[in-house]
Design a protein around this motif. Structure first.
Motif, PDB file in Angstrom:
ATOM      1  N   PRO A 102      -7.372   5.039  -5.171  1.00 25.50           N
ATOM      2  CA  PRO A 102      -7.199   3.863  -4.312  1.00 25.50           C
ATOM      3  C   PRO A 102      -6.983   2.567  -5.070  1.00 25.50           C
ATOM      4  O   PRO A 102      -6.347   1.655  -4.561  1.00 25.50           O
ATOM      5  CB  PRO A 102      -8.504   3.813  -3.505  1.00 25.50           C
ATOM      6  N   GLY A 103      -7.486   2.453  -6.306  1.00 26.94           N
ATOM      7  CA  GLY A 103      -7.359   1.205  -7.035  1.00 26.94           C
ATOM      8  C   GLY A 103      -6.087   1.047  -7.817  1.00 26.94           C
ATOM      9  O   GLY A 103      -5.853  -0.009  -8.405  1.00 26.94           O
ATOM     10  N   LEU A 104      -5.225   2.066  -7.835  1.00 29.05           N
ATOM     11  CA  LEU A 104      -4.016   1.998  -8.652  1.00 29.05           C
ATOM     12  C   LEU A 104      -2.969   1.051  -8.071  1.00 29.05           C
ATOM     13  O   LEU A 104      -2.253   0.387  -8.807  1.00 29.05           O
ATOM     14  CB  LEU A 104      -3.417   3.404  -8.818  1.00 29.05           C
ATOM     15  N   VAL A 105      -2.869   1.000  -6.754  1.00 23.48           N
ATOM     16  CA  VAL A 105      -1.902   0.106  -6.095  1.00 23.48           C
ATOM     17  C   VAL A 105      -2.666  -0.706  -5.036  1.00 23.48           C
ATOM     18  O   VAL A 105      -2.614  -0.387  -3.838  1.00 23.48           O
ATOM     19  CB  VAL A 105      -0.744   0.893  -5.448  1.00 23.48           C
ATOM     20  N   PRO A 106      -3.395  -1.740  -5.437  1.00 20.95           N
ATOM     21  CA  PRO A 106      -4.216  -2.510  -4.485  1.00 20.95           C
ATOM     22  C   PRO A 106      -3.405  -3.183  -3.386  1.00 20.95           C
ATOM     23  O   PRO A 106      -3.941  -3.471  -2.318  1.00 20.95           O
ATOM     24  CB  PRO A 106      -4.899  -3.562  -5.383  1.00 20.95           C
ATOM     25  N   SER A 107      -2.120  -3.435  -3.622  1.00 22.99           N
ATOM     26  CA  SER A 107      -1.296  -4.111  -2.619  1.00 22.99           C
ATOM     27  C   SER A 107      -0.863  -3.197  -1.486  1.00 22.99           C
ATOM     28  O   SER A 107      -0.302  -3.665  -0.487  1.00 22.99           O
ATOM     29  CB  SER A 107      -0.055  -4.710  -3.281  1.00 22.99           C
ATOM     30  N   ARG A 304      13.285  -5.747   2.921  1.00 21.83           N
ATOM     31  CA  ARG A 304      12.068  -5.012   2.570  1.00 21.83           C
ATOM     32  C   ARG A 304      11.644  -5.268   1.122  1.00 21.83           C
ATOM     33  O   ARG A 304      11.081  -4.394   0.481  1.00 21.83           O
ATOM     34  CB  ARG A 304      12.292  -3.503   2.780  1.00 21.83           C
ATOM     35  N   MET A 305      11.896  -6.467   0.610  1.00 19.75           N
ATOM     36  CA  MET A 305      11.457  -6.795  -0.740  1.00 19.75           C
ATOM     37  C   MET A 305       9.938  -6.763  -0.851  1.00 19.75           C
ATOM     38  O   MET A 305       9.380  -6.644  -1.946  1.00 19.75           O
ATOM     39  CB  MET A 305      11.971  -8.178  -1.145  1.00 19.75           C
ATOM     40  N   ASP A 306       9.229  -6.843   0.279  1.00 19.18           N
ATOM     41  CA  ASP A 306       7.765  -6.793   0.256  1.00 19.18           C
ATOM     42  C   ASP A 306       7.255  -5.429  -0.176  1.00 19.18           C
ATOM     43  O   ASP A 306       6.086  -5.289  -0.575  1.00 19.18           O
ATOM     44  CB  ASP A 306       7.213  -7.124   1.645  1.00 19.18           C
ATOM     45  N   VAL A 307       8.115  -4.395  -0.119  1.00 20.57           N
ATOM     46  CA  VAL A 307       7.692  -3.043  -0.490  1.00 20.57           C
ATOM     47  C   VAL A 307       7.816  -2.822  -1.999  1.00 20.57           C
ATOM     48  O   VAL A 307       7.223  -1.889  -2.543  1.00 20.57           O
ATOM     49  CB  VAL A 307       8.525  -1.987   0.278  1.00 20.57           C
ATOM     50  N   TRP A 308       8.574  -3.690  -2.691  1.00 15.98           N
ATOM     51  CA  TRP A 308       8.800  -3.476  -4.117  1.00 15.98           C
ATOM     52  C   TRP A 308       7.505  -3.413  -4.936  1.00 15.98           C
ATOM     53  O   TRP A 308       7.374  -2.547  -5.807  1.00 15.98           O
ATOM     54  CB  TRP A 308       9.738  -4.537  -4.674  1.00 15.98           C
ATOM     55  N   PRO A 309       6.512  -4.280  -4.725  1.00 18.69           N
ATOM     56  CA  PRO A 309       5.266  -4.156  -5.504  1.00 18.69           C
ATOM     57  C   PRO A 309       4.593  -2.794  -5.342  1.00 18.69           C
ATOM     58  O   PRO A 309       3.995  -2.269  -6.292  1.00 18.69           O
ATOM     59  CB  PRO A 309       4.385  -5.281  -4.947  1.00 18.69           C
ATOM     60  N   ILE A 310       4.715  -2.197  -4.152  1.00 17.57           N
ATOM     61  CA  ILE A 310       4.117  -0.876  -3.931  1.00 17.57           C
ATOM     62  C   ILE A 310       4.902   0.187  -4.687  1.00 17.57           C
ATOM     63  O   ILE A 310       4.329   1.059  -5.345  1.00 17.57           O
ATOM     64  CB  ILE A 310       4.078  -0.552  -2.421  1.00 17.57           C
ATOM     65  N   GLN A 331      13.872  13.372 -15.825  1.00 14.57           N
ATOM     66  CA  GLN A 331      14.359  13.885 -14.550  1.00 14.57           C
ATOM     67  C   GLN A 331      14.627  12.786 -13.524  1.00 14.57           C
ATOM     68  O   GLN A 331      14.115  11.667 -13.619  1.00 14.57           O
ATOM     69  CB  GLN A 331      13.331  14.859 -13.962  1.00 14.57           C
ATOM     70  N   PHE A 332      15.461  13.145 -12.540  1.00 11.68           N
ATOM     71  CA  PHE A 332      15.653  12.314 -11.368  1.00 11.68           C
ATOM     72  C   PHE A 332      14.528  12.629 -10.393  1.00 11.68           C
ATOM     73  O   PHE A 332      14.059  13.769 -10.301  1.00 11.68           O
ATOM     74  CB  PHE A 332      17.013  12.590 -10.724  1.00 11.68           C
ATOM     75  N   TYR A 333      14.098  11.614  -9.655  1.00 15.84           N
ATOM     76  CA  TYR A 333      12.925  11.768  -8.789  1.00 15.84           C
ATOM     77  C   TYR A 333      13.137  10.923  -7.539  1.00 15.84           C
ATOM     78  O   TYR A 333      13.632   9.789  -7.613  1.00 15.84           O
ATOM     79  CB  TYR A 333      11.682  11.300  -9.538  1.00 15.84           C
ATOM     80  N   THR A 334      12.797  11.471  -6.387  1.00 16.81           N
ATOM     81  CA  THR A 334      12.912  10.734  -5.127  1.00 16.81           C
ATOM     82  C   THR A 334      11.618  10.881  -4.341  1.00 16.81           C
ATOM     83  O   THR A 334      10.902  11.887  -4.470  1.00 16.81           O
ATOM     84  CB  THR A 334      14.083  11.246  -4.274  1.00 16.81           C
ATOM     85  N   PHE A 335      11.312   9.885  -3.525  1.00 16.56           N
ATOM     86  CA  PHE A 335      10.145   9.962  -2.653  1.00 16.56           C
ATOM     87  C   PHE A 335      10.323   8.997  -1.494  1.00 16.56           C
ATOM     88  O   PHE A 335      11.164   8.090  -1.522  1.00 16.56           O
ATOM     89  CB  PHE A 335       8.855   9.667  -3.427  1.00 16.56           C
ATOM     90  N   LEU A 336       9.521   9.206  -0.452  1.00 18.41           N
ATOM     91  CA  LEU A 336       9.570   8.371   0.745  1.00 18.41           C
ATOM     92  C   LEU A 336       8.397   7.408   0.756  1.00 18.41           C
ATOM     93  O   LEU A 336       7.275   7.777   0.393  1.00 18.41           O
ATOM     94  CB  LEU A 336       9.512   9.241   2.007  1.00 18.41           C
ATOM     95  N   ILE A 337       8.671   6.187   1.163  1.00 19.33           N
ATOM     96  CA  ILE A 337       7.610   5.207   1.373  1.00 19.33           C
ATOM     97  C   ILE A 337       7.983   4.384   2.594  1.00 19.33           C
ATOM     98  O   ILE A 337       9.058   3.777   2.634  1.00 19.33           O
ATOM     99  CB  ILE A 337       7.394   4.325   0.126  1.00 19.33           C
ATOM    100  N   SER A 338       7.134   4.436   3.607  1.00 21.73           N
ATOM    101  CA  SER A 338       7.429   3.802   4.882  1.00 21.73           C
ATOM    102  C   SER A 338       8.732   4.386   5.425  1.00 21.73           C
ATOM    103  O   SER A 338       8.881   5.605   5.526  1.00 21.73           O
ATOM    104  CB  SER A 338       7.510   2.287   4.708  1.00 21.73           C
TER     105      SER A 338
END
Length: 383
Positions: A102-107, A304-310, A331-338
């Motif tokens: 939980p403390g790795l990405v406080p934002s 959605r620049m507010d998502v960049w810190p996350i 490697q190439f890597y993809t993931f979903l956020i929001s």
């Protein structure tokens, strides 16, 4: 080419051996469960039979002692059924890319709504919680796909080496229960808004408890245990959230009486020091995260620049598993956020990762499926 084929063959053989071991474990587990069910069926007695046995005092005393013995014997096999008090809403629709702690990405923000099926007035249960800055969330790892458990696991920080499962915070546990310390932002009605997410969206919550430094924070220096050697480690660096000083808030745990609080207030705990395993102590192993001009334009267009810190916080800690890092270099890597789909590329030699594309995850292609799932629009699917 021959060496590459040999390595792939070796990996395939290893996977086959793992599958065989899983099948063996599943057979043993199934056998034990069947035996347990048969044992319970043999000892089961209906209510009418129990009532008839109460007629004879002697028989009753014998049955009680027998029941007590069987209760002690079968206690370890007792099935515990818990109902969630609510579910979490986070920015992570799937496990991939979720912060490991939980403390790795406080934002990173999330929320928890207490279910109306638990309380008639669920908001009453949160009365007084706003007096606390942090809380513990106890939740269930409902997305675990592994059906068998191991006594030893490989935490990401150990780079493939194994240690006892109870010496880690791995989600793959005999009882898959998670525990996270988060910061309370504010409370509205029956919903708690908090910072420091490390859970998947929709995760069922079993309980929450306020963080009380007098009870939960063993103050003092932290000693790092590494192969018999102890070295000092800054305790503050182990936590991303600013913790309250011991003694700043006196809060009962619900068991003391008012008289006890006045006569014998809880003393400030004596500093005894804390020891942690050497592989836990933070090291300068974070990755450098780069944002390409194209990806930055996409975030700006999507507003959605507010998502960049996350995104930056997730990638800085390298969300890849040890297996992926060892099998796929750079490697190439993809993931979903929001509602966004993030594409990036790792450079293990330079210990960096570059985000080259960010798109709307709901955007559909001509194949009538999400664009990021379509091979015609996505060139890299080896993640």
């Amino acid at each position: 080419d021959i060496d590459k084929l040999r390595k792939e063959l070796q990996v395939a053989r290893s996977e086959i051996n793992n599958l065989r071991e899983q099948i063996r474990v599943l057979k043993l587990t199934n056998k034990r469960e069947v035996e347990s069910v048969l044992t319970k069926l043999k000892s089961w007695t209906c209510e009418s039979c129990k009532a008839s046995k109460e007629v004879s005092p002697n028989e009753d005393s014998v049955n009680i002692s027998s029941d007590c013995r069987s209760d002690v014997t079968d206690r370890e096999d007792t099935l515990v059924v818990l109902s969630p008090i609510g579910s979490l809403r986070t920015e992570f629709p799937c496990k991939k890319g979720v912060p490991r702690q939980p403390g790795l990405v406080p934002s990173c923000k999330g929320s928890l709504t207490i279910s109306s099926s638990v309380f008639t007035n669920p908001h009453h249960s949160l009365d007084g919680l706003n007096a606390f800055s942090h809380m513990w969330i106890i939740f269930y790892f409902d997305r675990n796909e592994t059906k068998h458990i191991h006594a030893k696991v490989s935490p990401p920080r150990l780079n493939g080496e194994k240690t006892g499962v109870f010496a880690t915070r791995s989600p793959h546990r005999p009882c898959p229960i998670g525990l996270s310390l988060v910061q309370i932002d504010h409370i509205e009605g029956s919903t708690i808004y908090f910072s420091g997410v490390d859970m998947v969206d929709g995760t069922p919550v079993l309980d929450i408890k306020p963080y009380i430094p007098q009870y939960d924070d063993p103050t003092g220096s932290v000693e790092v245990y590494d192969g018999g050697l102890l070295s000092a480690c800054d305790s503050v660096s182990l936590f991303a959230f600013p913790l309250c000083n011991p003694g700043c808030r006196e809060a009962p745990d619900g068991q003391e009486s008012d008289l006890e609080q006045v006569a014998a207030p809880h003393p400030t705990p004596v500093s005894q020091g804390v020891r942690v395993a050497g592989w836990v102590c933070p090291k300068s192993n974070q990755l450098r995260v780069n944002l390409s001009a194209e990806a930055e334009r996409s975030l700006a267009l999507l507003e959605r620049m507010d998502v960049w810190p996350i995104i930056e916080g997730v990638l800085r800690e390298d969300p890849r598993s040890v297996y992926l890092k060892q099998r796929y270099i750079n490697q190439f890597y993809t993931f979903l956020i929001s509602d966004l789909h993030v594409s990036c590329k790792f450079n293990d030699n330079e210990r960096s990762v570059s985000v080259y594309k960010v798109g709307d995850a709901s955007r559909m292609c001509e194949c009538e499926q999400q664009e990021w799932r379509c091979e015609k629009h996505c060139n890299y699917n080896n993640d």
